[in-house]
Motif scaffolding. Sequence first.
Motif, PDB file in Angstrom:
ATOM      1  N   PRO A  36      24.959  -2.882 -60.485  1.00  0.00           N
ATOM      2  CA  PRO A  36      23.723  -3.656 -60.568  1.00  0.00           C
ATOM      3  C   PRO A  36      23.936  -4.993 -61.281  1.00  0.00           C
ATOM      4  CG  PRO A  36      23.685  -1.886 -62.168  1.00  0.00           C
ATOM      5  CD  PRO A  36      24.930  -1.702 -61.337  1.00  0.00           C
ATOM      6  N   PRO A  69      18.095   8.707 -54.456  1.00  0.00           N
ATOM      7  CA  PRO A  69      19.165   7.932 -53.824  1.00  0.00           C
ATOM      8  C   PRO A  69      20.272   7.641 -54.839  1.00  0.00           C
ATOM      9  CG  PRO A  69      17.239   6.550 -54.219  1.00  0.00           C
ATOM     10  CD  PRO A  69      16.856   7.956 -54.578  1.00  0.00           C
ATOM     11  N   ILE A  70      21.498   7.567 -54.338  1.00  0.00           N
ATOM     12  CA  ILE A  70      22.631   7.196 -55.184  1.00  0.00           C
ATOM     13  C   ILE A  70      23.301   5.975 -54.581  1.00  0.00           C
ATOM     14  CG2 ILE A  70      23.009   9.495 -56.132  1.00  0.00           C
ATOM     15  CD1 ILE A  70      25.269   9.846 -54.133  1.00  0.00           C
ATOM     16  N   SER A  71      24.004   5.255 -55.410  1.00  0.00           N
ATOM     17  CA  SER A  71      24.660   4.044 -54.957  1.00  0.00           C
ATOM     18  C   SER A  71      25.919   3.824 -55.775  1.00  0.00           C
ATOM     19  CB  SER A  71      23.714   2.840 -55.136  1.00  0.00           C
ATOM     20  OG  SER A  71      24.409   1.639 -54.892  1.00  0.00           O
ATOM     21  N   THR A  72      26.892   3.195 -55.183  1.00  0.00           N
ATOM     22  CA  THR A  72      28.104   2.817 -55.915  1.00  0.00           C
ATOM     23  C   THR A  72      28.087   1.336 -56.262  1.00  0.00           C
ATOM     24  OG1 THR A  72      29.277   2.439 -53.844  1.00  0.00           O
ATOM     25  CG2 THR A  72      29.491   4.640 -54.845  1.00  0.00           C
ATOM     26  N   ALA A  73      27.015   0.642 -55.885  1.00  0.00           N
ATOM     27  CA  ALA A  73      26.902  -0.793 -56.172  1.00  0.00           C
ATOM     28  C   ALA A  73      26.717  -1.013 -57.671  1.00  0.00           C
ATOM     29  CB  ALA A  73      25.723  -1.391 -55.410  1.00  0.00           C
TER      30      ALA A  73
END
Length: 169
Positions: free
Chosen positions: A10, A4-8
């Motif tokens: 952390p 999975p990828i995310s632009t959030a």
Amino acid sequence: MGYPISTAVPALKPARFTTRRQPGWVASREDVIAALEKPEVLILDCLTPERYRGEAGNPRSGHIPGAINVPYLANIDPALSTLTTAELEPWLDAADAFTLAPRATLSELYRQAGVTADREVITYCGRGYAGACGLLALKCVGHEHVRLYDGSWLEWSADPRLPVEKNCD
């Protein structure tokens, strides 16, 4: 690769970094003067090639006698070792972060420069920052006997009694 990828961004937990002085990692001017008479000690200039040759810098330019030149950015990419200060400026301005080259690349870089496990190395540069990069790279490849002359060229060149070499490759 199926991850999975995310632009959030952390959330990071604050941490405390505690420095530990490493007295064995620092060389004084007197240590460098003594090293001039010791062939088993390699003095490593981490500045750009033209500064090493004495073509740029302060009025008393050049390098510590007998020093070899491995520019600090060669620790990131050996191809950068031939760039002049002027050529490096745009590259440095555009760079977001720096990562040391892989261990095998660094090992080969320093092997070609004459660094062997049986030799002590004293790194230096203009004011100590680039010399610290050389020290870090050598420590990362497992070189045990490396110190930083943190007085560097600023201190050395200010003393007219100390010898200087120019235009050596």
